[in-house]
Motif scaffolding. Structure first.
Motif, PDB file in Angstrom:
ATOM      1  N   GLY A   8       0.782  -1.226   0.000  1.00  0.00           N
ATOM      2  CA  GLY A   8       0.000   0.000   0.000  1.00  0.00           C
ATOM      3  C   GLY A   8       0.813   1.274   0.000  1.00  0.00           C
ATOM      4  O   GLY A   8       0.253   2.367   0.157  1.00  0.00           O
ATOM      5  N   ALA A   9       2.133   1.183  -0.205  1.00  0.00           N
ATOM      6  CA  ALA A   9       2.987   2.378  -0.208  1.00  0.00           C
ATOM      7  C   ALA A   9       2.593   3.316  -1.343  1.00  0.00           C
ATOM      8  O   ALA A   9       2.012   2.902  -2.355  1.00  0.00           O
ATOM      9  CB  ALA A   9       4.456   1.972  -0.352  1.00  0.00           C
ATOM     10  N   HIS A  10       2.938   4.585  -1.178  1.00  0.00           N
ATOM     11  CA  HIS A  10       2.674   5.578  -2.219  1.00  0.00           C
ATOM     12  C   HIS A  10       3.885   5.715  -3.145  1.00  0.00           C
ATOM     13  O   HIS A  10       5.037   5.582  -2.712  1.00  0.00           O
ATOM     14  CB  HIS A  10       2.364   6.937  -1.600  1.00  0.00           C
ATOM     15  N   LEU A  26       2.150  12.808 -10.035  1.00  0.00           N
ATOM     16  CA  LEU A  26       1.211  11.694 -10.158  1.00  0.00           C
ATOM     17  C   LEU A  26       1.392  10.762  -8.969  1.00  0.00           C
ATOM     18  O   LEU A  26       2.505  10.296  -8.710  1.00  0.00           O
ATOM     19  CB  LEU A  26       1.431  10.940 -11.468  1.00  0.00           C
ATOM     20  N   ILE A  27       0.309  10.518  -8.244  1.00  0.00           N
ATOM     21  CA  ILE A  27       0.362   9.667  -7.056  1.00  0.00           C
ATOM     22  C   ILE A  27      -0.259   8.315  -7.384  1.00  0.00           C
ATOM     23  O   ILE A  27      -1.398   8.233  -7.861  1.00  0.00           O
ATOM     24  CB  ILE A  27      -0.390  10.312  -5.872  1.00  0.00           C
ATOM     25  N   LEU A  28       0.506   7.265  -7.140  1.00  0.00           N
ATOM     26  CA  LEU A  28       0.045   5.899  -7.356  1.00  0.00           C
ATOM     27  C   LEU A  28       0.233   5.121  -6.063  1.00  0.00           C
ATOM     28  O   LEU A  28       0.976   5.553  -5.176  1.00  0.00           O
ATOM     29  CB  LEU A  28       0.819   5.228  -8.498  1.00  0.00           C
ATOM     30  N   ARG A  29      -0.417   3.985  -5.973  1.00  0.00           N
ATOM     31  CA  ARG A  29      -0.251   3.150  -4.772  1.00  0.00           C
ATOM     32  C   ARG A  29       0.136   1.743  -5.167  1.00  0.00           C
ATOM     33  O   ARG A  29      -0.309   1.200  -6.186  1.00  0.00           O
ATOM     34  CB  ARG A  29      -1.531   3.117  -3.934  1.00  0.00           C
ATOM     35  N   ALA A  30       0.972   1.174  -4.318  1.00  0.00           N
ATOM     36  CA  ALA A  30       1.376  -0.215  -4.509  1.00  0.00           C
ATOM     37  C   ALA A  30       0.255  -1.140  -4.054  1.00  0.00           C
ATOM     38  O   ALA A  30      -0.580  -0.769  -3.212  1.00  0.00           O
ATOM     39  CB  ALA A  30       2.640  -0.496  -3.696  1.00  0.00           C
ATOM     40  N   PRO A  31       0.209  -2.355  -4.597  1.00  0.00           N
ATOM     41  CA  PRO A  31      -0.798  -3.327  -4.114  1.00  0.00           C
ATOM     42  C   PRO A  31      -0.582  -3.615  -2.632  1.00  0.00           C
ATOM     43  O   PRO A  31       0.517  -3.440  -2.090  1.00  0.00           O
ATOM     44  CB  PRO A  31      -0.509  -4.576  -4.965  1.00  0.00           C
ATOM     45  N   HIS A  32      -1.634  -4.034  -1.983  1.00  0.00           N
ATOM     46  CA  HIS A  32      -1.513  -4.384  -0.562  1.00  0.00           C
ATOM     47  C   HIS A  32      -0.889  -5.759  -0.374  1.00  0.00           C
ATOM     48  O   HIS A  32      -0.492  -6.124   0.727  1.00  0.00           O
ATOM     49  CB  HIS A  32      -2.882  -4.307   0.120  1.00  0.00           C
ATOM     50  N   SER A  33      -0.767  -6.505  -1.460  1.00  0.00           N
ATOM     51  CA  SER A  33      -0.059  -7.781  -1.442  1.00  0.00           C
ATOM     52  C   SER A  33       0.949  -7.744  -2.577  1.00  0.00           C
ATOM     53  O   SER A  33       0.573  -7.729  -3.748  1.00  0.00           O
ATOM     54  CB  SER A  33      -1.028  -8.951  -1.625  1.00  0.00           C
ATOM     55  N   LEU A  34       2.238  -7.682  -2.225  1.00  0.00           N
ATOM     56  CA  LEU A  34       3.274  -7.496  -3.224  1.00  0.00           C
ATOM     57  C   LEU A  34       4.021  -8.788  -3.508  1.00  0.00           C
ATOM     58  O   LEU A  34       4.326  -9.561  -2.582  1.00  0.00           O
ATOM     59  CB  LEU A  34       4.277  -6.437  -2.758  1.00  0.00           C
ATOM     60  N   PRO A  35       4.342  -9.049  -4.777  1.00  0.00           N
ATOM     61  CA  PRO A  35       5.103 -10.261  -5.113  1.00  0.00           C
ATOM     62  C   PRO A  35       6.550 -10.134  -4.673  1.00  0.00           C
ATOM     63  O   PRO A  35       7.104  -9.038  -4.617  1.00  0.00           O
ATOM     64  CB  PRO A  35       5.008 -10.322  -6.640  1.00  0.00           C
ATOM     65  N   SER A  36       7.171 -11.252  -4.350  1.00  0.00           N
ATOM     66  CA  SER A  36       8.603 -11.258  -4.066  1.00  0.00           C
ATOM     67  C   SER A  36       9.331 -11.673  -5.328  1.00  0.00           C
ATOM     68  O   SER A  36       8.761 -12.294  -6.218  1.00  0.00           O
ATOM     69  CB  SER A  36       8.934 -12.225  -2.921  1.00  0.00           C
ATOM     70  N   ARG A  37      10.614 -11.335  -5.380  1.00  0.00           N
ATOM     71  CA  ARG A  37      11.401 -11.661  -6.567  1.00  0.00           C
ATOM     72  C   ARG A  37      12.443 -12.693  -6.142  1.00  0.00           C
ATOM     73  O   ARG A  37      13.433 -12.385  -5.486  1.00  0.00           O
ATOM     74  CB  ARG A  37      12.064 -10.382  -7.092  1.00  0.00           C
ATOM     75  N   ALA A  38      12.190 -13.943  -6.460  1.00  0.00           N
ATOM     76  CA  ALA A  38      13.016 -15.021  -5.928  1.00  0.00           C
ATOM     77  C   ALA A  38      14.416 -15.024  -6.520  1.00  0.00           C
ATOM     78  O   ALA A  38      15.396 -15.255  -5.828  1.00  0.00           O
ATOM     79  CB  ALA A  38      12.334 -16.373  -6.185  1.00  0.00           C
ATOM     80  N   THR A  39      14.537 -14.779  -7.815  1.00  0.00           N
ATOM     81  CA  THR A  39      15.849 -14.826  -8.466  1.00  0.00           C
ATOM     82  C   THR A  39      16.062 -13.554  -9.259  1.00  0.00           C
ATOM     83  O   THR A  39      15.840 -13.531 -10.469  1.00  0.00           O
ATOM     84  CB  THR A  39      15.956 -16.052  -9.401  1.00  0.00           C
ATOM     85  N   PRO A  40      16.456 -12.453  -8.578  1.00  0.00           N
ATOM     86  CA  PRO A  40      16.632 -11.192  -9.294  1.00  0.00           C
ATOM     87  C   PRO A  40      17.845 -11.246 -10.197  1.00  0.00           C
ATOM     88  O   PRO A  40      18.812 -11.978  -9.920  1.00  0.00           O
ATOM     89  CB  PRO A  40      16.841 -10.183  -8.162  1.00  0.00           C
ATOM     90  N   PRO A  41      17.831 -10.505 -11.324  1.00  0.00           N
ATOM     91  CA  PRO A  41      18.995 -10.469 -12.197  1.00  0.00           C
ATOM     92  C   PRO A  41      20.166  -9.812 -11.499  1.00  0.00           C
ATOM     93  O   PRO A  41      19.998  -8.993 -10.596  1.00  0.00           O
ATOM     94  CB  PRO A  41      18.511  -9.627 -13.388  1.00  0.00           C
ATOM     95  N   SER A  42      21.368 -10.195 -11.888  1.00  0.00           N
ATOM     96  CA  SER A  42      22.559  -9.635 -11.266  1.00  0.00           C
ATOM     97  C   SER A  42      22.758  -8.201 -11.714  1.00  0.00           C
ATOM     98  O   SER A  42      22.297  -7.782 -12.763  1.00  0.00           O
ATOM     99  CB  SER A  42      23.790 -10.460 -11.644  1.00  0.00           C
ATOM    100  N   ALA A  43      23.466  -7.419 -10.901  1.00  0.00           N
ATOM    101  CA  ALA A  43      23.759  -6.025 -11.239  1.00  0.00           C
ATOM    102  C   ALA A  43      25.088  -5.652 -10.611  1.00  0.00           C
ATOM    103  O   ALA A  43      25.479  -6.186  -9.580  1.00  0.00           O
ATOM    104  CB  ALA A  43      22.657  -5.102 -10.722  1.00  0.00           C
ATOM    105  N   VAL A  44      25.798  -4.762 -11.258  1.00  0.00           N
ATOM    106  CA  VAL A  44      27.066  -4.268 -10.740  1.00  0.00           C
ATOM    107  C   VAL A  44      26.828  -2.908 -10.129  1.00  0.00           C
ATOM    108  O   VAL A  44      26.180  -2.057 -10.726  1.00  0.00           O
ATOM    109  CB  VAL A  44      28.109  -4.156 -11.868  1.00  0.00           C
TER     110      VAL A  44
END
Length: 317
Positions: free
Chosen positions: A211-213, A292-310
């Motif tokens: 629910g974050a903004h 522009l104000i938007l809201r995150a879902p109250h149930s957010l998905p997790s990211r099990a295997t995020p891509p690598s980054a430097v």
């Protein structure tokens, strides 16, 4: 109370438009930009070609968060969002692609702490399209407000010295670039910019509290005479990332005096309007910036295997 059409289960959400959103007005330019930054930001901050107005950042932060909560800016530039957050007792995290601006933001945060700011801030140098890997697990699910601004068209960037400053004929334009990194979205065509912004918002989802903004500053610009409707594109990008638009805020770029607006246009705005009018095009000054104000879902998905980054990290606390 304003109501909006609800999607039928199993169908796509109804696309939002600026006209369909509740609207409020923020009085955020009673001081001009230079005086808002005076003594609060280091002189090197002036060299950034497109800075967020501090009063806009401060208003968003105090409206959508409470002291001690975490604010994120995934394209933080000189650190305006972070500086205003820690001055108001919030914690902050920032991501910036160009190391030059990371260093400037860190100096601005150091200055803020010498002036009594109580919040803590962390800055990471890297590509915000990998935001969920750039910030540690302690930040995941903790961000109560994401506040940022995508790059604008090149026509609104930079500063100038006119004849009265240089004593030479003509106009000298300077401080016009973000940097040389080819991954910088300031160099991208409009379609690629908006696709990348969708990717940034999507990558930030695991960092957001339920629910974050999300607050995105944007204003339209003209490219070869055609209006680029960035605010509408930001709404579309947010919806594509799984966010729900909830409000359009009109942040004034003009002072309010005795019931009238006192415009504070840039040199380039004035030049473009005068050129257009001389050609018979009835163009007017833009005296506001959309938030522009938007809201995150109250149930957010997790990211099990995020891509690598430097990333190269610089932290201040």
């Amino acid at each position: 109370m304003t109501t909006h059409p609800q999607p039928v289960p199993g169908t796509l959400p109804v696309p939002a438009t600026l006209a369909s959103l509740p609207t409020s007005v923020w009085v955020t330019a009673q001081k001009d930009a230079r005086n808002q930054r005076r003594d609060r930001y280091t002189p090197a901050s002036a060299t950034h070609p497109a800075k967020m107005l501090p009063a806009i950042a401060a208003h968003a932060i105090t409206t959508y968060t409470t002291p001690g909560q975490l604010v994120l800016d995934p394209m933080c530039g000189i650190g305006t969002t972070l500086v205003e957050a820690i001055h108001h007792g919030r914690d902050a995290a920032g991501i910036e692609l160009e190391g030059r601006w990371t260093a400037t933001a860190k100096r601005n945060l150091t200055l803020a702490h010498t002036q009594g700011a109580t919040g803590r801030a962390t800055i990471h140098t890297g590509d915000a399209r990998h935001a969920h890997t750039l910030l540690g697990p302690e930040h995941h699910g903790q961000v109560q407000l994401l506040l940022t601004s995508p790059p604008y068209g090149a026509s609104v960037h930079g500063r100038v010295n006119a004849t009265r400053d240089t004593h030479r004929s003509g106009i000298n334009k300077f401080d016009t670039t973000y940097g040389t990194n080819p991954a910088n979205l300031a160099h991208a065509p409009t379609d690629a910019l908006l696709d990348a912004f969708t990717a940034i918002l999507t990558s930030c989802l695991p960092l957001l509290a339920p629910g974050a903004h999300v607050a995105v500053t944007a204003r339209p610009w003209r490219h070869h005479g055609e209006l680029v409707d960035l605010p509408a594109a930001v709404i579309a990008a947010g919806q594509n990332a799984g966010l729900t638009p909830v409000e359009r805020c009109v942040a004034l770029l003009a002072g309010v005096r005795d019931g009238h607006l006192t415009a504070r246009p840039s040199f380039f705005q004035l030049k473009n309007v005068r050129t257009a009018r001389a050609a018979g095009v009835p163009m007017h000054l833009i005296v506001h910036e959309d938030v522009l104000i938007l809201r995150a879902p109250h149930s957010l998905p997790s990211r099990a295997t995020p891509p690598s980054a430097v990333t190269v990290e610089a932290t201040t606390s």
